[in-house]
Design an enzyme around this catalytic site. Structure first.
Site, short mmCIF file in Angstrom:
data_model
loop_
_atom_site.label_atom_id
_atom_site.label_comp_id
_atom_site.label_asym_id
_atom_site.label_seq_id
_atom_site.Cartn_x
_atom_site.Cartn_y
_atom_site.Cartn_z
N PRO A 99 0.94 -1.23 0.08
CA PRO A 99 0.02 -0.02 0.07
C PRO A 99 0.87 1.16 0.05
O PRO A 99 0.37 2.37 -0.41
CB PRO A 99 -0.68 -0.25 1.38
CG PRO A 99 -0.17 -1.13 2.19
CD PRO A 99 0.56 -1.88 1.29
N GLU A 126 1.35 -6.85 8.51
CA GLU A 126 1.98 -5.56 8.26
C GLU A 126 3.01 -5.26 7.45
O GLU A 126 3.42 -4.13 7.38
CB GLU A 126 2.08 -4.88 9.65
CG GLU A 126 1.16 -5.15 10.73
CD GLU A 126 -0.20 -4.43 10.44
OE1 GLU A 126 -0.21 -3.31 9.86
OE2 GLU A 126 -1.24 -5.30 10.61
N ARG A 168 -1.53 -9.59 -20.43
CA ARG A 168 -2.21 -9.39 -21.69
C ARG A 168 -1.71 -8.52 -22.68
O ARG A 168 -2.30 -8.36 -23.85
CB ARG A 168 -3.74 -8.94 -21.06
CG ARG A 168 -3.54 -7.67 -20.65
CD ARG A 168 -4.99 -7.22 -20.19
NE ARG A 168 -6.04 -7.02 -21.22
CZ ARG A 168 -5.80 -5.77 -22.03
NH1 ARG A 168 -5.07 -4.75 -21.61
NH2 ARG A 168 -6.72 -5.70 -22.90
N ASP A 183 -7.90 0.13 -25.21
CA ASP A 183 -8.52 0.26 -23.98
C ASP A 183 -8.37 1.82 -23.32
O ASP A 183 -7.60 2.51 -23.76
CB ASP A 183 -7.73 -0.73 -22.94
CG ASP A 183 -7.80 -2.17 -23.37
OD1 ASP A 183 -8.95 -2.60 -23.74
OD2 ASP A 183 -6.93 -2.75 -23.01
#
Ligand code: JBK
Length: 272
Positions: A99, A126, A168, A183
């Site tokens: 994160p 953590e 992809r 896209d």
């Protein structure tokens, strides 16, 4: 491309046997190897975590299993006779989903899809003892990447997201070679605009008609309508993207559409 994934939940990666990625693996385009971090523990309980120095909640992943796992997984392949000069073998690049990482975008995916060898280290709890990254940097480039500002239970799902996004883009992985460039977020897609609504047959479903312009055969009108829809969708869902479009990329018609969209948004109560 070779992809190694180190995790305490190898079963989490069963979906990589399905669909496009599964086929690319079977075709030998993708060599994905999933490793159980606990193979590099030596106590009865296969311990991978411990309490954080300095106190605080939760547990931190211990450095020793990670150090050994990365050494083993990134070791050069054994050759029958050691060559007199080590080959300029393309080495691995380590990716740590976290994160606290740099936000992962399509631009990262494009660059990483050209790499010969990626290693994903999936942390739980953590996070991983910070010395593991410093030590890995001695031997390979390391990138800490975040897939978004929300709290996951670990890096496994983020790894699935990144592996799919990267895979992809590789030649021969996507069924339709054109789809990748179209896209919403592909560099060079309709500027910084989101894809608008799409429709297929039947032309009327539960009393709802497909917008008649799409059945008109007038390609110019279809393109104009799609751009209007993309502008409206972007204004509604991602207004910050519009601010990145250079002024001279928006003609008078675009600006009229956006003015209409802004009036719509302004008349709504925005809850979040
Ligand atoms: C998050 O990549 N991430 O975004 C990520 C990895 C591991 C745990 C997390 O909470 N957000």
């Amino acid at each position: 491309m070779r992809i190694d994934i180190i995790t305490i939940f190898p079963d989490y990666f069963a979906p990589l046997e399905l669909s496009l990625i599964g086929k690319a693996r079977a075709a030998g385009i993708l060599d994905i190897r999933v490793h159980d971090l606990r193979s590099w523990t030596y106590d009865r309980h296969k311990t991978v975590d411990d309490t954080p120095y300095g106190g605080g909640p939760g547990m931190v992943m211990k450095p020793e299993p990670w150090g050994e796992a990365l050494d083993a997984v990134t070791a050069p392949a054994e050759t029958a006779a050691a060559p007199p000069v080590p080959p300029a073998a393309p080495g691995p690049r380590l990716i740590l989903p976290a994160p606290s990482g740099v936000p992962f975008t399509q631009v990262h995916a494009e660059r990483l899809s050209d790499e010969p060898w990626l290693v994903f280290a999936c942390g739980r709890y953590e996070g991983i003892d910070a010395r593991v990254v410093d030590d890995a940097w001695e031997r390979m480039p390391v990138e800490e990447l975040s897939i978004g500002d929300y709290v996951l239970a670990g890096g496994e799902s983020a790894t699935l997201v990144m592996v799919e996004t990267i895979s992809r883009l590789m030649p021969g992985v996507l069924g339709n070679a054109d789809s990748a460039v179209q896209d919403s977020f592909a560099p060079g897609a309709m500027e910084n605009l989101l894809e608008g609504a799409v429709y297929t047959k039947p032309p009327v479903w539960r009393g709802r008609e497909v917008p008649p312009v799409l059945l008109s055969g007038d390609h110019g009108a279809v393109d104009r309508w799609r751009r209007d829809e993309a502008l409206r969708k972007t204004a509604r869902n991602r207004p910050e993207l519009l601010r990145e479009i250079p002024e001279n990329h928006l003609d008078q018609h675009d600006q009229d559409v956006l003015r209409g969209a802004r009036l719509q948004v302004g008349s709504e109560s925005v809850a979040d």
